[in-house]
Design a protein around this motif. Structure first.
Motif, PDB file in Angstrom:
ATOM      1  N   VAL A   1     -12.535  37.924 139.532  1.00  0.00           N
ATOM      2  CA  VAL A   1     -13.160  36.752 138.719  1.00  0.00           C
ATOM      3  C   VAL A   1     -14.326  36.824 138.158  1.00  0.00           C
ATOM      4  CG1 VAL A   1     -14.159  35.555 140.853  1.00  0.00           C
ATOM      5  CG2 VAL A   1     -13.354  34.422 138.850  1.00  0.00           C
ATOM      6  N   ALA A   2     -15.087  37.830 138.996  1.00  0.00           N
ATOM      7  CA  ALA A   2     -16.521  38.124 138.256  1.00  0.00           C
ATOM      8  C   ALA A   2     -16.648  38.205 136.754  1.00  0.00           C
ATOM      9  CB  ALA A   2     -17.495  39.212 139.052  1.00  0.00           C
ATOM     10  N   THR A   3     -15.535  39.121 136.273  1.00  0.00           N
ATOM     11  CA  THR A   3     -15.548  39.528 134.904  1.00  0.00           C
ATOM     12  C   THR A   3     -15.578  38.238 133.976  1.00  0.00           C
ATOM     13  OG1 THR A   3     -14.210  41.395 135.595  1.00  0.00           O
ATOM     14  CG2 THR A   3     -14.670  41.137 133.165  1.00  0.00           C
ATOM     15  N   ALA A   4     -14.821  37.284 134.168  1.00  0.00           N
ATOM     16  CA  ALA A   4     -15.106  36.220 133.321  1.00  0.00           C
ATOM     17  C   ALA A   4     -16.106  35.066 133.778  1.00  0.00           C
ATOM     18  CB  ALA A   4     -13.779  35.455 133.472  1.00  0.00           C
ATOM     19  N   GLU A   5     -16.249  35.198 135.106  1.00  0.00           N
ATOM     20  CA  GLU A   5     -17.542  34.236 135.546  1.00  0.00           C
ATOM     21  C   GLU A   5     -18.811  34.417 134.770  1.00  0.00           C
ATOM     22  OE1 GLU A   5     -18.118  33.306 140.300  1.00  0.00           O
ATOM     23  OE2 GLU A   5     -18.520  35.185 139.336  1.00  0.00           O
ATOM     24  N   VAL A   6     -19.241  35.580 134.863  1.00  0.00           N
ATOM     25  CA  VAL A   6     -20.455  35.770 134.004  1.00  0.00           C
ATOM     26  C   VAL A   6     -20.478  34.928 132.507  1.00  0.00           C
ATOM     27  CG1 VAL A   6     -21.094  37.445 135.412  1.00  0.00           C
ATOM     28  CG2 VAL A   6     -20.062  38.207 133.482  1.00  0.00           C
ATOM     29  N   ILE A   7     -19.382  35.331 131.742  1.00  0.00           N
ATOM     30  CA  ILE A   7     -19.216  34.959 130.473  1.00  0.00           C
ATOM     31  C   ILE A   7     -19.458  33.244 130.578  1.00  0.00           C
ATOM     32  CG2 ILE A   7     -17.559  34.666 128.319  1.00  0.00           C
ATOM     33  CD1 ILE A   7     -16.167  37.135 129.807  1.00  0.00           C
ATOM     34  N   VAL A   8     -18.830  32.608 131.347  1.00  0.00           N
ATOM     35  CA  VAL A   8     -18.925  31.180 131.454  1.00  0.00           C
ATOM     36  C   VAL A   8     -19.919  30.592 131.917  1.00  0.00           C
ATOM     37  CG1 VAL A   8     -17.710  29.281 132.352  1.00  0.00           C
ATOM     38  CG2 VAL A   8     -16.156  31.013 131.724  1.00  0.00           C
ATOM     39  N   LEU A   9     -20.598  31.167 132.743  1.00  0.00           N
ATOM     40  CA  LEU A   9     -22.160  30.788 133.100  1.00  0.00           C
ATOM     41  C   LEU A   9     -22.855  30.870 132.225  1.00  0.00           C
ATOM     42  CD1 LEU A   9     -22.373  32.877 136.614  1.00  0.00           C
ATOM     43  CD2 LEU A   9     -22.180  30.429 136.317  1.00  0.00           C
ATOM     44  N   LEU A  10     -22.874  31.816 130.971  1.00  0.00           N
ATOM     45  CA  LEU A  10     -23.816  31.849 130.062  1.00  0.00           C
ATOM     46  C   LEU A  10     -23.173  30.810 129.013  1.00  0.00           C
ATOM     47  CD1 LEU A  10     -24.523  35.626 129.798  1.00  0.00           C
ATOM     48  CD2 LEU A  10     -25.702  33.639 130.696  1.00  0.00           C
ATOM     49  N   GLY A  11     -22.188  29.933 129.157  1.00  0.00           N
ATOM     50  CA  GLY A  11     -21.851  29.118 128.052  1.00  0.00           C
ATOM     51  C   GLY A  11     -20.800  29.492 127.079  1.00  0.00           C
ATOM     52  N   ALA A  12     -20.552  30.940 127.228  1.00  0.00           N
ATOM     53  CA  ALA A  12     -19.644  31.502 126.103  1.00  0.00           C
ATOM     54  C   ALA A  12     -18.065  31.305 126.652  1.00  0.00           C
ATOM     55  CB  ALA A  12     -19.908  33.086 126.151  1.00  0.00           C
ATOM     56  N   THR A  13     -17.224  31.765 125.675  1.00  0.00           N
ATOM     57  CA  THR A  13     -15.898  31.585 125.885  1.00  0.00           C
ATOM     58  C   THR A  13     -15.054  32.901 126.390  1.00  0.00           C
ATOM     59  OG1 THR A  13     -15.678  29.690 124.654  1.00  0.00           O
ATOM     60  CG2 THR A  13     -13.555  30.584 125.049  1.00  0.00           C
ATOM     61  N   PRO A  14     -14.460  33.212 127.383  1.00  0.00           N
ATOM     62  CA  PRO A  14     -13.745  34.375 127.513  1.00  0.00           C
ATOM     63  C   PRO A  14     -12.427  34.189 126.658  1.00  0.00           C
ATOM     64  CG  PRO A  14     -13.621  32.944 129.528  1.00  0.00           C
ATOM     65  CD  PRO A  14     -14.207  32.275 128.550  1.00  0.00           C
ATOM     66  N   VAL A  15     -12.080  35.484 125.980  1.00  0.00           N
ATOM     67  CA  VAL A  15     -10.928  35.534 125.260  1.00  0.00           C
ATOM     68  C   VAL A  15     -10.066  36.457 125.858  1.00  0.00           C
ATOM     69  CG1 VAL A  15      -9.779  36.121 123.022  1.00  0.00           C
ATOM     70  CG2 VAL A  15     -12.014  34.915 123.162  1.00  0.00           C
ATOM     71  N   PHE A  16      -8.841  36.189 126.351  1.00  0.00           N
ATOM     72  CA  PHE A  16      -8.115  37.061 127.370  1.00  0.00           C
ATOM     73  C   PHE A  16      -7.130  37.868 126.549  1.00  0.00           C
ATOM     74  CE2 PHE A  16      -9.331  33.986 130.857  1.00  0.00           C
ATOM     75  CZ  PHE A  16     -10.383  34.889 131.322  1.00  0.00           C
ATOM     76  N   VAL A  17      -6.997  39.263 126.689  1.00  0.00           N
ATOM     77  CA  VAL A  17      -6.017  40.157 126.000  1.00  0.00           C
ATOM     78  C   VAL A  17      -5.192  40.584 126.798  1.00  0.00           C
ATOM     79  CG1 VAL A  17      -6.073  42.079 124.712  1.00  0.00           C
ATOM     80  CG2 VAL A  17      -7.468  40.447 123.739  1.00  0.00           C
ATOM     81  N   ASP A  18      -4.048  40.805 126.661  1.00  0.00           N
ATOM     82  CA  ASP A  18      -3.089  41.408 127.675  1.00  0.00           C
ATOM     83  C   ASP A  18      -3.134  42.759 128.061  1.00  0.00           C
ATOM     84  OD1 ASP A  18      -1.138  41.040 129.527  1.00  0.00           O
ATOM     85  OD2 ASP A  18       0.527  40.492 128.093  1.00  0.00           O
ATOM     86  N   ILE A  19      -2.496  43.236 129.041  1.00  0.00           N
ATOM     87  CA  ILE A  19      -2.652  44.425 129.686  1.00  0.00           C
ATOM     88  C   ILE A  19      -1.649  45.692 129.208  1.00  0.00           C
ATOM     89  CG2 ILE A  19      -4.093  43.875 131.568  1.00  0.00           C
ATOM     90  CD1 ILE A  19      -1.515  44.158 133.013  1.00  0.00           C
TER      91      ILE A  19
ATOM     92  N   ILE B   1      -6.776  47.150 129.902  1.00  0.00           N
ATOM     93  CA  ILE B   1      -6.316  46.238 128.743  1.00  0.00           C
ATOM     94  C   ILE B   1      -5.755  46.894 127.488  1.00  0.00           C
ATOM     95  CG2 ILE B   1      -8.778  46.551 128.023  1.00  0.00           C
ATOM     96  CD1 ILE B   1      -9.032  43.767 126.786  1.00  0.00           C
ATOM     97  N   ASP B   2      -5.115  46.123 126.773  1.00  0.00           N
ATOM     98  CA  ASP B   2      -4.326  46.985 125.717  1.00  0.00           C
ATOM     99  C   ASP B   2      -5.008  46.971 124.282  1.00  0.00           C
ATOM    100  OD1 ASP B   2      -2.537  47.939 123.935  1.00  0.00           O
ATOM    101  OD2 ASP B   2      -0.937  46.737 124.463  1.00  0.00           O
ATOM    102  N   PRO B   3      -5.806  47.997 124.072  1.00  0.00           N
ATOM    103  CA  PRO B   3      -6.571  48.189 122.810  1.00  0.00           C
ATOM    104  C   PRO B   3      -5.713  47.763 121.627  1.00  0.00           C
ATOM    105  CG  PRO B   3      -6.762  50.218 124.027  1.00  0.00           C
ATOM    106  CD  PRO B   3      -5.828  49.550 124.561  1.00  0.00           C
ATOM    107  N   ALA B   4      -4.428  47.878 121.654  1.00  0.00           N
ATOM    108  CA  ALA B   4      -3.755  47.355 120.341  1.00  0.00           C
ATOM    109  C   ALA B   4      -3.630  46.031 120.087  1.00  0.00           C
ATOM    110  CB  ALA B   4      -2.287  48.284 120.611  1.00  0.00           C
ATOM    111  N   LEU B   5      -4.154  45.175 121.242  1.00  0.00           N
ATOM    112  CA  LEU B   5      -4.010  43.692 121.039  1.00  0.00           C
ATOM    113  C   LEU B   5      -5.362  43.103 120.748  1.00  0.00           C
ATOM    114  CD1 LEU B   5      -1.760  42.985 123.975  1.00  0.00           C
ATOM    115  CD2 LEU B   5      -1.187  43.335 121.597  1.00  0.00           C
ATOM    116  N   ILE B   6      -6.360  43.986 120.886  1.00  0.00           N
ATOM    117  CA  ILE B   6      -7.823  43.496 120.934  1.00  0.00           C
ATOM    118  C   ILE B   6      -8.120  43.077 119.280  1.00  0.00           C
ATOM    119  CG2 ILE B   6     -10.238  44.418 120.927  1.00  0.00           C
ATOM    120  CD1 ILE B   6      -9.492  45.842 123.306  1.00  0.00           C
ATOM    121  N   GLU B   7      -7.882  43.612 118.331  1.00  0.00           N
ATOM    122  CA  GLU B   7      -8.211  43.603 117.102  1.00  0.00           C
ATOM    123  C   GLU B   7      -7.748  41.927 116.723  1.00  0.00           C
ATOM    124  OE1 GLU B   7      -9.454  46.343 113.446  1.00  0.00           O
ATOM    125  OE2 GLU B   7      -7.546  46.779 114.628  1.00  0.00           O
ATOM    126  N   ALA B   8      -6.880  41.786 117.001  1.00  0.00           N
ATOM    127  CA  ALA B   8      -6.349  40.329 116.602  1.00  0.00           C
ATOM    128  C   ALA B   8      -7.004  39.215 117.445  1.00  0.00           C
ATOM    129  CB  ALA B   8      -4.701  40.184 116.838  1.00  0.00           C
TER     130      ALA B   8
END
Length: 366
Positions: free
Chosen positions: A85-103, A110-117
Motif C-alpha cells: 500500500v505504501a506505493t499509492a499511499e504516498v501519492i494520496v498523502l500529497l493530494g495527487a491521484t494514483p493511476v493504476f496500470v495492470d501487470i 507493471i506492463d509498459p505496453a499499457l502505460i502510454e495510454a
C-alpha cells in the motif's frame, strides 16, 4: 522453520553487528552520526548512483522523492495496483491521484505496453515497482517517459535491492530509485530504514533538505519537509550486513533456481514467476501461483511450513483507495491477487529445509 531466518543471519554477523552498534553507543551521535554518511557512500559505490540519501523508511523514500519532484494536488502518478500500500499511499498523502496500470501476468511487474495510454497532461511521475526482487522493464518505461516530456520515473525497489538489470543495479536505472531496509528485505536493518538514489544534483539537494524538515542549514527552512532521517544505529546495522551482502544475493539467486528445479522435478502443478534473461531476481519473496491458494496454504501451515500472501487485495480494490484513484480495469492484477503464495526464503535457508518444503508441497492433492 522460519519464513525469513533473521536469527541465523545475526548469528553469522554477530561480531560485526555488535561492534558497529557499540561504536555508536560509544560516540553517542544517534542522529546523523558518521555511520549515516559512511553508509551512503558505500551504497553509492554499490549502485553506481551519484547520490544516496538515507531516510527513515522505504515509505519516506517514496514520499520525499515525490515531494522533491513537486508533486501536488491535481497531479497524477502512474503506478501498479499489485504492490504494498505504501506505493499509492504516498501519492494520496500529497493530494495527487494514483493511476493504476495492470501487470504482466508472468512477472507481476507493471506492463509498459499499457502505460502510454494512461498518460495525460496531469501525469507528473511514473512509479513502477520491482516486485518480488526482479527489476521492472525500466528501459521501456524510461523511453515512454522521455517521449512524453521527460516524465520523472521513480523505481520502487523496496524488494529488489541488489538485483542486476542489463549490467546496472536496481535503484540506478531511472530518475530516482527508492529502497527499504525493513528487516525482511534483501538488505535489512533492525527497525525501519530506507534510501533514495539519484544522479540529479538538484533533486539530491532537495531530498537531503526535505528529510530534515526542509532545512538548508540549522533553523533555516527553504522548503516544506518531514522528519525523515534514518537513525545512526540502523545505519550501523546495515553497514555490518553489507559485509556478506554479495554472498546473500548469490544465495538468493541460487535458492530461486533450486526451488524452480525441485518444483518442476516433482511435477507440482503450480505456476512459477518468469525471470527475464537480461536481469536477475533476488527473490525478496519466492512466490508461486495456484488456483487453490487457500487450501494449499492451509496444508503447508498444518505441516509446519510458514507462508505469506503478497498481496491478497489490489490497491484499487482497497476501501481507502477506491474513491481516490482513477477508475480502471486491472484484471491481471486481480487474478494474481487470488493465486499468489510466498514460500520461505532467506539466504540461510538450508538445503534440507528447502527439500522438505517441496516434499510437503507435492503431498497436496491439487
Amino acid at each position: 522453520m522460519n519464513f525469513i531466518d533473521l536469527k541465523a543471519q545475526y548469528a553469522a554477523l554477530k561480531q560485526s553487528i555488535d561492534t558497529r552498534i557499540q561504536r555508536v553507543l560509544d560516540h553517542g551521535q544517534y542522529i546523523m552520526g558518521p555511520e549515516v554518511r559512511e553508509l551512503e557512500e558505500k551504497l553509492e559505490a554499490y549502485t553506481g548512483a551519484k547520490h544516496c540519501i538515507t531516510v527513515a523508511s522505504g515509505t519516506e523514500a517514496l514520499l520525499i522523492s515525490l515531494m522533491a519532484l513537486g508533486i501536488k494536488p491535481g497531479d497524477e502518478v502512474i503506478t501498479t495496483p499489485f504492490t504494498f500500500v505504501a506505493t499509492a499511499e504516498v501519492i494520496v498523502l500529497l493530494g495527487a491521484t494514483p493511476v493504476f496500470v495492470d501487470i504482466q501476468p508472468d512477472t507481476c511487474n507493471i506492463d509498459p505496453a499499457l502505460i502510454e495510454a494512461a498518460i495525460t497532461p496531469r501525469t507528473k511521475a511514473i512509479m513502477p515497482v520491482s516486485l518480488y526482487g526482479q527489476v521492472a522493464d525500466m528501459d521501456e518505461i524510461n523511453a515512454i517517459a522521455a517521449r512524453h516530456g521527460n516524465i520523472p520515473v521513480i523505481e520502487d525497489a523496496a524488494q529488489s535491492f541488489g538485483a542486476a538489470y542489463k549490467g546496472r543495479r536496481s535503484c540506478n536505472v531511472s530518475t530516482i530509485g527508492c529502497t527499504s531496509f525493513f528487516p525482511s528485505k534483501p538488505l535489512g536493518c533492525y527497525g525501519d530504514g530506507g534510501a533514495i538514489f539519484t544522479n540529479d544534483d538538484v533533486l539530491a539537494r532537495a531530498m537531503r533538505e526535505i528529510r530534515v524538515h526542509g532545512q538548508e542549514r540549522r533553523y533555516f527552512h527553504t522548503r516544506i519537509g518531514v522528519g525523515g532521517r534514518m537513525d545512526t544505529l540502523q545505519c550501523a546495522v546495515v553497514l555490518a550486513k553489507l559485509e556478506r551482502f554479495d554472498w546473500e544475493i548469490e544465495r538468493r539467486v541460487e535458492l530461486g533456481k533450486v526451488y524452480a528445479d525441485l518444483i518442476k522435478d516433482a511435477q507440482i502443478p503450480v505456476e512459477l514467476l518468469s525471470t527475464r534473461e537480461d536481469r536477475s531476481c533476488v527473490w525478496a519473496q519466492y512466490t508461486v501461483f495456484t488456483e487453490q491458494r487457500d487450501a494449499f496454504q492451509e496444508h503447508l501451515q498444518s505441516c509446519g511450513i510458514p507462508t505469506a500472501v503478497h498481496y491478497p487485495v489490489t490497491l484499487n480494490r482497497q476501501p481507502a483507495y477506491q474513491q481516490v484513484c482513477v477508475p480502471g480495469s486491472t484484471p491481471l492484477s486481480e487474478a494474481a491477487a487470488k493465486k499468489v503464495i510466498s514460500l520461505p526464503m532467506s539466504p540461510d535457508l538450508s538445503a534440507d529445509d528447502q527439500r522438505r518444503i517441496v516434499l510437503v508441497m507435492a503431498e497436496f492433492k491439487f
